[in-house]
Design an enzyme around this catalytic site. Sequence first.
Site, PDB file in Angstrom:
ATOM      1  N   ARG A  54       0.817  -1.209   0.000  1.00 39.70           N
ATOM      2  CA  ARG A  54       0.000   0.000   0.000  1.00 39.70           C
ATOM      3  C   ARG A  54       0.855   1.265   0.000  1.00 39.70           C
ATOM      4  O   ARG A  54       0.425   2.314  -0.477  1.00 39.70           O
ATOM      5  CB  ARG A  54      -0.948   0.003   1.207  1.00 39.70           C
ATOM      6  CG  ARG A  54      -1.880   1.190   1.256  1.00 39.70           C
ATOM      7  CD  ARG A  54      -3.115   0.904   2.110  1.00 39.70           C
ATOM      8  NE  ARG A  54      -2.803   0.307   3.389  1.00 39.70           N
ATOM      9  CZ  ARG A  54      -2.381   0.989   4.469  1.00 39.70           C
ATOM     10  NH1 ARG A  54      -2.211   2.286   4.394  1.00 39.70           N
ATOM     11  NH2 ARG A  54      -2.142   0.362   5.598  1.00 39.70           N
ATOM     12  N   LYS A 204      -7.016   7.737 -19.095  1.00 36.03           N
ATOM     13  CA  LYS A 204      -7.210   8.326 -20.414  1.00 36.03           C
ATOM     14  C   LYS A 204      -5.965   8.123 -21.283  1.00 36.03           C
ATOM     15  O   LYS A 204      -5.601   6.988 -21.586  1.00 36.03           O
ATOM     16  CB  LYS A 204      -7.576   9.794 -20.267  1.00 36.03           C
ATOM     17  CG  LYS A 204      -8.655  10.085 -19.223  1.00 36.03           C
ATOM     18  CD  LYS A 204      -9.959   9.332 -19.449  1.00 36.03           C
ATOM     19  CE  LYS A 204     -11.113   9.860 -18.618  1.00 36.03           C
ATOM     20  NZ  LYS A 204     -11.007   9.706 -17.177  1.00 36.03           N
TER      21      LYS A 204
END
Length: 385
Positions: A54, A204
């Site tokens: 993490r 994107k």
Amino acid sequence: MSDDNKKQHPATITAQALGWVEETTRSVTPPIYPSTTFERKTDLSYHDGRCYTRTDNPTYDQACAVLDALEGGVETRLFASGMAAAVAVLHALSPGDHVVAPKVMYWALRSFMLDSGVRAGLTFDFVDNGDTDEWVKHIKPGTTKLVWLETPANPDWQITDIAAVCAAAHKAGAIVAVDNTVATPLLTRPIEKGADIVMHSATKYLNGHSDVLAGTLTTADKDSQFWQNIRKQHAGGGGVLGVFEAWLLLRGMRTLSVRVERACTNAMAIARHFENHPEIEQVQYPGLESHIGHDIAKRQMNGGFGGMLSIRVKGGGKRAVDFHNQCKLFKRATSLGGVESLIEHRASVEGPTSPVPDDLLRLSVGIENADDLINDLETALANSK
């Protein structure tokens, strides 16, 4: 980043992914490290400082290093989505802090600011993207802590003068964060123009294949208190990117240069074709001389004006929806920056409080043949009512 990397063209940085080769097997494709935890040494220290996925994983290293090189930053953090990255910036603020942001921007983030941001005690002013004087007017010394820019801005593709706004913000003691998702670092490098933090919805263009959800933040100063607040939010908030997604993100970035170049060429061809079309009210694309922000875009963007444009259709919203329903190559879908071309009636997505005109269609132009894309739009327009 080595001096050699600093001299390399972005196309070389992305294709080579900084030229790293896996040491054990000499593989040119980096491995995935799925382990969530790492063994301590007998003295209780960690090998290479790695403790838990993490906060750190070797799979992240190369993607982060490539983004540092592309953006001219010193440290990058990977998040589970673009929204997670943007929200981490807002969470680095304190109750009572003032934020200046664009009136027209990514709708989900603007909605978050007005809902969760306000409930967290932040105050906001929203200004016209292209009006530098308005930005300067609303930046309040001692009160404004964050200036959030998005340029070109979704979905009218207005342009903000990054250098001018950064100068005003820094004079007032504010941090500047720039959403560089649409321009990509191949066309605009905000840190070179004074920005402190650069954000990407890496879903994107950076990934570019519509198959990874990811976000990134890159900083110009990893020792600043603001960045330390973001690092704490990154690790403590848990919105980190999975290792398989990080590997896919790096794979996508290796073709970023050729994809962006082709998308820019196709978008310009479409914009030119429809700019004076009798059935089109307006084409919004910063590469056109008719665009209100063209002069700033020409100065600020290098190598192209992006793959995003919007068209306003004569006949109003009903015809715009019918037009977009008639398209075959352009897929009716949200998102942008993939290899496939997409079309979207943005007002219906954003809802009744959206500032987007009902006759506007947003186009994410992919890497297909430009003539085929133009023919698809022409046929759809002719068949629309």
